[in-house]
Design a protein around this motif. Structure first.
Motif, PDB file in Angstrom:
ATOM      1  N   GLU A 315       0.716  -1.319  -0.048  1.00 46.94           N
ATOM      2  CA  GLU A 315       0.069   0.033  -0.100  1.00 46.94           C
ATOM      3  C   GLU A 315       1.060   1.371  -0.049  1.00 46.94           C
ATOM      4  O   GLU A 315       0.514   2.320  -0.680  1.00 46.94           O
ATOM      5  CB  GLU A 315      -0.838   0.095   1.058  1.00 46.94           C
ATOM      6  N   LYS A 322      -3.374  -4.947  -5.344  1.00 47.68           N
ATOM      7  CA  LYS A 322      -4.417  -5.862  -4.965  1.00 47.68           C
ATOM      8  C   LYS A 322      -3.425  -7.219  -4.713  1.00 47.68           C
ATOM      9  O   LYS A 322      -2.786  -7.488  -5.494  1.00 47.68           O
ATOM     10  CB  LYS A 322      -5.403  -5.993  -6.201  1.00 47.68           C
ATOM     11  N   SER A 323      -3.765  -7.823  -3.585  1.00 45.59           N
ATOM     12  CA  SER A 323      -2.922  -9.126  -3.159  1.00 45.59           C
ATOM     13  C   SER A 323      -3.298  -9.999  -3.975  1.00 45.59           C
ATOM     14  O   SER A 323      -4.482 -10.415  -4.262  1.00 45.59           O
ATOM     15  CB  SER A 323      -3.263  -9.239  -1.764  1.00 45.59           C
ATOM     16  N   GLN A 324      -2.323 -11.086  -4.291  1.00 47.49           N
ATOM     17  CA  GLN A 324      -2.546 -12.097  -5.312  1.00 47.49           C
ATOM     18  C   GLN A 324      -2.251 -13.463  -4.393  1.00 47.49           C
ATOM     19  O   GLN A 324      -1.937 -14.484  -5.044  1.00 47.49           O
ATOM     20  CB  GLN A 324      -1.618 -11.997  -6.386  1.00 47.49           C
ATOM     21  N   PRO A 349      -3.219  -1.660  -9.264  1.00 46.61           N
ATOM     22  CA  PRO A 349      -4.520  -1.109  -9.554  1.00 46.61           C
ATOM     23  C   PRO A 349      -4.953  -0.595 -11.003  1.00 46.61           C
ATOM     24  O   PRO A 349      -5.991  -0.318 -11.456  1.00 46.61           O
ATOM     25  CB  PRO A 349      -4.816  -0.093  -8.188  1.00 46.61           C
ATOM     26  N   ASP A 352      -3.951  -4.492 -14.756  1.00 52.40           N
ATOM     27  CA  ASP A 352      -4.043  -5.638 -14.313  1.00 52.40           C
ATOM     28  C   ASP A 352      -2.901  -6.653 -14.810  1.00 52.40           C
ATOM     29  O   ASP A 352      -2.488  -7.814 -14.313  1.00 52.40           O
ATOM     30  CB  ASP A 352      -5.329  -6.376 -14.715  1.00 52.40           C
TER      31      ASP A 352
END
Length: 727
Positions: A315, A322-324, A349, A352
């Motif tokens: 962050e 976005k956590s994968q 974000p 992609d």
């Protein structure tokens, strides 16, 4: 192939006036030392294939019959535009490389560049004197050096090199140009105690060399040079890892590549090995002013905790990432402790198709950040070239990243990026930041950051603080400096003299990719290599320091090789340069040794047992984590107390060693075994019988073994050395 690592090693030979030669046990070629060298090297030959290179090597040096060519590669040095062959010879039956020969030979001329030999199993039957060793070195030199030999000084005439184990014989043949020594050029040879050549290194500059007539006299230089010297105060690990796993630092005044240590013999200007010189400039600049010390290292965390920390960092780095989920893990084992790290992947974000990974240690520290994979994919898709961002812009990107990650420690992080130019990649800028303690930099505690030249994006961050010691205040680990730079210079020049020399300097190429050499005639304070200890205020030579690293009380000892091996592996803490072979081993020492053996020999298994509890090792005890892990791995036998200071018996040492090799299931049912020793009975029989059968023990069957006698360092070293040789 291009060998970047080898390029840097070879090219930077002149950066420091210390030629680093790794100490190893030598390879014995027999008593007839002339067998180690064959034909002369006066003729030059172009080597177009690996087979040509192997044939040429065997013309110059004797490769014993039991050694076969294991690896061969062609290395191209971009900076010099030259190539050489690197050949590794190994014994086919030697799976663990207890002995090997490595040879580097010029592709263009067939000259021997480097020759390195080691054999852990060799022990000198007869030790040669310094004069005998010099004669051996001279014979070898004459067989391989060719016409360059006419330009060399006598052995150690200009510059004495230190022995890295305090026992081998070292000889430095300095290149002489019109009577002026070219300090970083010439030949370095190491002869072991048994009279075997273990190292040969040729450093030779092939470019233009300036006129050897100075406009400044030696008398003038003696007055001015001392005012130009600019050593830097830093913390360095002047002793190796101790037997207890702790690293010790000392504040020292030393010369970095940008520190002035030479005076131009024509202009009187101060010169450093890295040009342009930065005389008087502060080499380490903090990236901020906030200073926060931790009282102690952070405790271990779980993978779940690490993922939460990774999300927080993500962050900070890219808002809305976005956590994968998990992206792999790694671990290392040292001194009885396991250090783990976990990687997590995040998606941008904004795009992609753009992702990055963050690695967190089990001490909750950021281990690494990597966006290189994403960068390479994008570059393949793009066929257009854009103008690169400047190095200054990239440096600001790197600094801004650290400010986000370490906002409380900005005054403890300093930038030192000059050295990174040497290994610069064509498509990225690299920067090195180091931490400091009490405003004194610790160069070994570094962060490496890379920034894409085209996009200006940060592509990677790496740091290796597994123990969580960064920013921990510890005066025992970092003793204070008690003298200033002027006092250090005054102490240093007491032990040196001013000499007119040729020196290789290095300057950045115009495209900022790599460096190029330039030779300068200058005055230098020359003497035995060393540095001033800023805590004691005393001059310390490297040769004396190396003696403190290597045991000085094992010469002619029956277990000399085993004890030397134990010292190299850090099994025991040396006391004033002595390993004390007859000193007994405690349980705490044994625990650390077993951990080191497990890591080195890869005695691992995934299954873990429930850790036993010991009444004298509560969770607050410093040894708790080590003891608990050893117990869970089945290394420790059942007992109510650990008793860390209790002496290990000969039986207990063997029992623990076999358990470390996961043989605990065999250590029951003594009635199934027949003891080879009459004084070994009862529960002691299985372990000692198994060890005897595996060849680990040296006592003949039928003799007394004395299983209840405390084991000495020499005895334990001999058993472990035998185990490692046999496995």
């Amino acid at each position: 192939m291009e060998g970047n690592k080898r390029i840097n090693t070879s090219l930077l030979a002149g950066i420091s006036l210390v030629m680093a030669v790794t100490f190893v046990h030598p390879l014995s070629f027999g008593s007839d030392t002339s067998r180690a060298y064959a034909a002369t090297a006066s003729s030059k030959v172009k080597l177009t294939s690996s087979q040509d290179a192997e044939n040429r090597v065997k013309q110059l040096v004797t490769i014993p019959k039991e050694y076969k060519l294991a690896n061969s590669s062609e290395i191209f040095e971009k900076e010099s535009g030259t190539s050489y062959w690197s050949l590794d010879f190994e014994k086919e039956s030697d799976r663990k490389r207890h002995s090997a020969i490595t040879v580097d030979i010029s592709k263009e001329t067939g000259e021997l560049l480097r020759y390195w030999v080691f054999d852990r199993n060799m022990k000198a039957e007869k030790k040669v004197t310094q004069n005998e060793a010099e004669a051996i070195a001279q014979t070898f030199l004459e067989g391989v050096i060719g016409d360059k030999g006419k330009e060399l000084s006598k052995a150690n005439e200009m510059h004495v090199m230190e022995s890295f184990n305090g026992q081998d014989h070292t000889f430095n043949y300095t290149r002489m140009v019109n009577g002026v020594p070219f300090i970083s050029n010439g030949v370095h040879i190491v002869v072991d105690q048994g009279g075997n050549i273990t190292n040969y290194t040729l450093n030779w500059y092939e470019g233009d060399i300036p006129d050897s007539k100075p406009t400044i006299s030696k008398e003038q230089a003696e007055q001015k040079l001392k005012t130009l010297l600019d050593p830097e105060l830093v913390y360095t690990s002047v002793v190796p890892f101790q037997g207890n796993g702790e690293q010790a630092y000392q504040p020292v005044y030393q010369y970095s590549p940008t520190s002035v240590q030479v005076m131009d013999a024509q202009t009187g200007e101060g010169l450093s090995m890295r040009l342009p010189s930065a005389a008087g400039e502060k080499k380490y600049v903090p990236i901020g002013s906030t200073i926060t010390y931790l009282d102690k290292p952070v405790g271990k965390i779980t993978k779940q905790d690490a993922e939460k920390i990774a999300i927080q960092y993500a962050e900070q780095i890219e808002k809305g990432a976005k956590s994968q989920g998990s992206h792999g893990s790694g671990s290392s084992n040292r001194n009885g402790l396991v250090y783990e790290s976990w990687s997590f992947e995040f998606m941008s974000p904004k795009d992609d198709s753009s992702s990055f990974t963050i690695s967190i240690t089990d001490r909750g520290k950021l281990r690494g950040y990597d966006k290189k994979k994403d960068r390479y994919i994008k570059k393949k898709k793009s066929n257009t070239s854009t103008k690169n961002v400047t190095r200054e812009v990239a440096k600001e990107t790197a600094t801004s990243f650290l400010k986000k990650i370490y906002p409380k420690h900005l005054g403890q992080i300093v930038l030192r990026d000059e050295e990174m130019v040497y290994t610069q990649e064509e498509d990225e800028y690299s920067f090195m930041f180091v931490t400091s303690h009490g405003e004194i930099p610790i160069p070994e505690s570094s962060f490496h950051i890379s920034v894409d030249k085209e996009t200006g994006e940060l592509t990677s961050f790496d740091q290796w603080d597994e123990e969580g010691l960064l920013f921990v205040k510890d005066e025992k680990l970092y003793p204070p400096a008690t003298i200033n730079k002027e006092q250090a210079i005054k102490e240093e020049i007491k032990h040196k003299k001013v000499v007119l020399t040729y020196n290789i300097m290095y300057q950045t190429k115009k495209d900022e990719i790599g460096i190029e050499p330039v030779v300068k005639l200058g005055y230098l304070y020359l003497g035995e290599n060393g540095e001033v200890n800023a805590h004691t205020g005393k001059w310390e030579t490297y040769s004396e320091r190396y003696k403190s690293f290597n045991p000085q009380d094992i010469s002619d000892h029956e277990q000399e090789n085993a004890l030397q091996f134990a010292a190299e592996e850090g099994y025991f803490t040396l006391e004033e340069g002595k390993i004390l072979p007859d000193k007994t081993v405690t349980r705490q020492e044994m625990l650390s040794i077993l951990s080191a053996v497990q890591e080195k020999e890869r005695y691992w298994r995934d299954e873990m047992r429930t850790s036993a509890s010991y009444s004298d090792i509560p969770k607050s005890h410093p040894l708790f984590e080590k003891v608990a892990r050893a117990s869970s791995l089945g290394i420790l036998p059942a007992m109510s107390k650990f008793e860390p200071d209790k002496e290990m018996t000969r039986y207990e040492a063997i029992d623990w060693l076999l358990r470390a090799k996961y043989m605990s299931d065999l250590l029951t049912n003594p009635e199934l075994y027949k003891s080879p020793y009459p004084d070994v009975t009862g529960e002691q029989v299985p372990a000692i019988t198994i060890a005897y059968g595996l060849g680990y023990l040296h006592e003949p069957a039928g003799s007394n073994f004395s299983p209840n006698k405390p084991i000495t360092r020499a005895e334990l070293s001999a058993i472990i050395f035998t185990i490692i040789q046999n496995d």
